[in-house]
Write a protein that holds these residues in place. Structure first.
Motif, short mmCIF file in Angstrom:
data_model
loop_
_atom_site.label_atom_id
_atom_site.label_comp_id
_atom_site.label_asym_id
_atom_site.label_seq_id
_atom_site.Cartn_x
_atom_site.Cartn_y
_atom_site.Cartn_z
N ILE A 137 21.96 7.64 6.00
CA ILE A 137 22.10 6.18 5.98
C ILE A 137 20.85 5.58 6.61
CG2 ILE A 137 23.48 4.22 6.79
CD1 ILE A 137 25.82 6.23 7.13
N LEU A 138 20.19 4.69 5.88
CA LEU A 138 18.98 4.04 6.40
C LEU A 138 19.28 2.57 6.66
CD1 LEU A 138 18.11 6.30 4.12
CD2 LEU A 138 15.83 5.55 4.74
N THR A 139 19.01 2.11 7.87
CA THR A 139 19.14 0.67 8.13
C THR A 139 17.79 0.00 7.85
OG1 THR A 139 18.47 0.69 10.44
CG2 THR A 139 20.79 1.15 9.99
N SER A 140 17.81 -1.34 7.71
CA SER A 140 16.61 -2.04 7.21
C SER A 140 16.04 -1.25 6.05
CB SER A 140 15.54 -2.25 8.29
OG SER A 140 15.61 -3.56 8.77
N ALA A 141 16.96 -0.92 5.13
CA ALA A 141 16.62 -0.06 4.01
C ALA A 141 15.61 -0.71 3.07
CB ALA A 141 17.89 0.30 3.25
N SER A 142 15.41 -2.03 3.21
CA SER A 142 14.42 -2.70 2.35
C SER A 142 13.02 -2.66 2.95
CB SER A 142 14.83 -4.16 2.13
OG SER A 142 14.77 -4.87 3.35
N SER A 143 12.88 -2.08 4.16
CA SER A 143 11.53 -2.00 4.74
C SER A 143 10.72 -0.94 4.00
CB SER A 143 11.60 -1.67 6.24
OG SER A 143 12.10 -0.37 6.43
N LYS A 144 9.40 -1.11 4.04
CA LYS A 144 8.54 -0.19 3.29
C LYS A 144 8.65 1.22 3.84
CE LYS A 144 5.71 -4.16 2.35
NZ LYS A 144 6.73 -5.02 3.05
N ARG A 203 19.39 -2.61 -5.14
CA ARG A 203 20.14 -2.00 -6.27
C ARG A 203 19.23 -1.87 -7.48
NH1 ARG A 203 25.84 -4.83 -5.01
NH2 ARG A 203 26.46 -3.30 -3.46
N GLY A 204 18.43 -2.91 -7.70
CA GLY A 204 17.53 -2.92 -8.86
C GLY A 204 16.46 -1.83 -8.77
N LEU A 205 16.05 -1.51 -7.55
CA LEU A 205 14.98 -0.51 -7.39
C LEU A 205 15.42 0.90 -7.76
CD1 LEU A 205 13.02 -1.04 -4.06
CD2 LEU A 205 12.27 -1.38 -6.41
N GLY A 206 16.66 1.22 -7.41
CA GLY A 206 17.18 2.54 -7.73
C GLY A 206 16.73 3.66 -6.80
N TYR A 207 16.20 3.32 -5.63
CA TYR A 207 15.79 4.37 -4.68
C TYR A 207 17.02 4.94 -3.94
CZ TYR A 207 10.71 3.26 -4.80
OH TYR A 207 9.39 3.06 -5.16
N SER A 214 4.84 4.40 -7.72
CA SER A 214 6.17 3.81 -7.83
C SER A 214 6.21 2.43 -7.15
CB SER A 214 7.20 4.76 -7.19
OG SER A 214 8.45 4.15 -7.14
N MET A 215 5.65 2.35 -5.95
CA MET A 215 5.73 1.08 -5.20
C MET A 215 4.91 -0.03 -5.86
SD MET A 215 6.09 1.97 -1.19
CE MET A 215 7.65 2.61 -0.56
N GLN A 216 3.81 0.37 -6.52
CA GLN A 216 2.99 -0.64 -7.19
C GLN A 216 3.75 -1.34 -8.30
OE1 GLN A 216 -0.42 1.74 -8.21
NE2 GLN A 216 -1.75 0.53 -6.90
N SER A 272 9.72 -11.70 1.71
CA SER A 272 10.54 -10.93 0.79
C SER A 272 10.07 -9.46 0.78
CB SER A 272 10.39 -11.58 -0.59
OG SER A 272 10.79 -10.70 -1.58
N PRO A 273 11.01 -8.50 0.70
CA PRO A 273 10.59 -7.09 0.80
C PRO A 273 9.70 -6.62 -0.35
CG PRO A 273 12.95 -7.27 0.33
CD PRO A 273 12.46 -8.65 0.60
N ASP A 274 9.64 -7.39 -1.44
CA ASP A 274 8.76 -6.95 -2.54
C ASP A 274 7.35 -7.52 -2.41
OD1 ASP A 274 9.20 -9.57 -3.17
OD2 ASP A 274 9.96 -9.21 -5.19
N GLN A 275 7.06 -8.11 -1.22
CA GLN A 275 5.71 -8.64 -1.00
C GLN A 275 4.97 -7.83 0.05
OE1 GLN A 275 5.24 -12.72 -0.10
NE2 GLN A 275 5.75 -13.34 -2.16
#
Ligand SMILES: NC(=O)c1ccc[n+]([C@@H]2O[C@H](COP(=O)([O-])OP(=O)(O)OC[C@H]3O[C@@H](n4cnc5c(N)ncnc54)[C@H](OP(=O)(O)O)[C@@H]3O)[C@@H](O)[C@H]2O)c1
Length: 370
Positions: free
Chosen positions: A182-189, A224-228, A330-332, A359-362
Motif C-alpha cells: 500500500i502506497l500513500t501519496s500514491a500520486s507522488s512521482k 485509475r486512468g494511469l493503470g500503475y 512511461s512517465m513522459q 496537479s500530479p501530472d505536472q
C-alpha cells in the motif's frame, strides 16, 4: 559568462508560508579564492520533495547546505548550472553541471575529488552532510545526459533513484511475505516510480500480488486512468480494504492520522511499515505506540551507500540505468512540464507546491531570472 545579480529565494524556516527575495552582493570572478568556482544557477525542478527538505530542514540539516542567517533558509533543489568563473585549473568557464543547488542565481563551490565525471564541493560547511548531495556531474561526461531531456532528468532522477532503492529493499526482503503493498501519496512521482518498478518486475523476486494506491479524492480518477496500481482508494475509504490481507505500507504522505488508521486497520497483518516521505508536511504525526510493526525510516542516501558497498557502485548504477529508460518513457506519456520564470512566478509556484495545488501530472521547472 557573468551573472550580475545574486538573487536568492528564501523562506522563513519557522513559517514556510513566509518567503522573501534577497538581493545579495554579487560574487564576481575577482572574489574567488584559488581553486574556487562560481556557478550560475540556471533551472531547477520543484516538487513536494523540496517542501519536505524545508519541513524537515532542522532535523535532517537540509538548511546547512546553503546557509543563510535565521529566520531565512534556502531550500535545496536539483538542477543545472553553468560555470560562470573558475579559479580551478581543470574546470572551465561554460561547463554545464547537474547537482544539488540553492534557489539562488549564484553558488560558490570548492571543487575537490575531481575526475572526468564531476567533483565534490569541499566547502567546510558541507563537511559531515550526506555525501551524495555534495557531488556535481559534468553534463559533457554524463552518458545519460541529453539536453532536450534536462527537465525530466532534474525532476525525476533524484526521486526515481529512491523508488529504485525501495524496490530493491522490498525485493531483498521478499516483501516481508505480504500479498499487498500500500502506497500513500500514491500520486507522488516517487510513489509512481516505485509502482512502475514493482509492476515491471512482477512475478520476479518475490514481488507482491497487489499494488494499492491511497490518495486524495481529487487524484483517484487520475491514478485509475494511469493503470500503475491494481486498486486506487481515497484516504477516507481506507477501512474498505480487506484487513486480513498481509500488507506492507510505504508511506510517502507522512500524515499522522492516515498512518495511525492504516496500523489500526491492519494490526498484525501489517508486515512492515516504511516511512519515506512527508508530502502532507503540515499533518505530520508521531508513529509511536501504533499497533503492528514499528514504522521504520527509509533514507535513500543511506541505503544507496549500503547497496553500493554491497553490489558495487557501477553495478548499482547500471541496474538503475536499465530501469530509467522505460520508466521515463512511461512517465513522459502523462506528465507535462511547466516552465516558470522570474521571482514572482517562482514564488507562486512555491506556494502552490507548499499548499498542495500542483496537479500530479505536472512537473515544475523553475528559473529565477526573467
Ligand atoms: N526518504 C527519502 O529518501 C525520500 C527520497 C525521495 C522522496 N521522498 C519523499 O517522497 C515524498 C513525495 O515526493 P515527490 O517529490 O515525489 O512528490 P510530488 O510528485 O510533488 O507529489 C505530489 C503529491 O503529493 C501530495 N501532496 C503534495 N503536496 C501536498 C500538500 N501540501 N498537502 C497534501 N498533499 C500533498 C499529493 O498526493 P496525494 O493526494 O496522493 O496524497 C500530490 O499529488 C516527499 O515527501 C519526498 O520528500 C523521500
Amino acid at each position: 559568462m557573468t551573472v550580475s545579480t545574486n538573487t536568492s529565494f528564501a523562506v522563513d524556516r519557522d513559517n514556510l508560508h513566509e518567503y522573501t527575495v534577497l538581493e545579495r552582493e554579487p560574487i564576481s570572478a575577482e572574489n574567488l579564492a584559488e581553486g574556487e568556482v562560481l556557478l550560475a544557477v540556471d533551472r531547477f525542478s520543484f516538487t513536494a520533495n523540496n517542501i519536505t527538505y524545508a519541513a524537515l530542514g532542522d532535523a535532517f540539516r537540509y538548511w546547512d547546505f546553503f546557509p543563510l542567517e535565521r529566520p531565512w533558509g534556502q531550500i535545496p533543489v536539483w538542477g543545472f548550472a553553468d560555470v560562470a568563473a573558475s579559479r580551478h585549473p581543470e574546470i572551465t568557464e561554460g561547463d554545464r553541471i547537474y547537482g544539488y543547488l540553492p534557489m539562488a542565481r549564484q553558488l560558490r563551490v570548492q571543487p575537490g575529488r575531481l575526475n572526468r565525471s564531476g567533483f565534490t564541493d569541499m566547502a567546510e560547511h558541507r563537511h559531515g552532510l550526506s555525501g551524495i548531495y555534495n557531488q556535481y556531474v559534468f553534463t559533457a561526461h554524463d552518458p545519460a545526459y541529453r539536453r532536450d531531456q534536462e527537465a525530466f532528468q532534474m525532476l525525476l532522477r533524484p526521486l526515481l533513484v529512491t523508488s529504485f532503492l525501495l524496490d530493491d529493499f522490498l525485493a531483498r526482503e521478499h516483501c516481508f511475505g505480504a500479498e499487498q503493498v500500500i502506497l500513500t501519496s500514491a500520486s507522488s512521482k516517487t510513489a509512481l516510480g516505485l509502482a512502475f518498478m514493482l509492476n515491471h518486475q512482477r512475478g520476479q523476486r518475490g514481488q507482491p500480488k497487489v499494488l494499492t494506491a491511497l490518495t486524495s479524492p481529487g487524484n483517484v480518477e487520475f491514478l485509475r486512468g494511469l493503470g500503475y496500481y491494481d486498486r486506487v482508494v481515497a484516504y477516507d475509504d481506507l477501512e474498505t480494504l480487506d484487513a486480513n490481507e498481509p500488507s506492507v505500507s510505504v508511506d510517502f504522505a507522512g500524515n499522522g492520522q492516515v498512518l495511525a488508521r492504516l496500523h489500526e486497520h491492519f494490526g498484525d497483518r501489517l508486515m512492515f511499515s516504511s516511512l519515506v516521505g512527508a508530502s502532507h508536511w503540515d499533518q505530520r504525526g508521531g508513529g509511536k505506540g501504533l499497533p503492528g510493526p514499528k514504522p521504520e525510516l527509509f533514507f535513500a542516501p543511506k541505503y544507496w551507500e549500503q547497496a553500493a558497498g554491497e553490489y558495487g557502485t557501477s553495478a548499482l548504477m547500471q541496474r538503475f540505468a536499465a530501469l530509467w529508460a522505460p520508466l521515463v518513457a512511461s512517465m513522459q506519456q502523462w506528465m507535462s512540464i511547466r516552465e516558470v520564470r522570474g521571482t514572482d512566478a517562482v514564488a507562486q509556484a512555491y506556494l502552490d507546491t507548499l499548499e498542495g495545488r500542483v496537479s500530479p501530472d505536472q512537473g515544475l521547472i523553475l528559473t529565477l531570472s526573467d
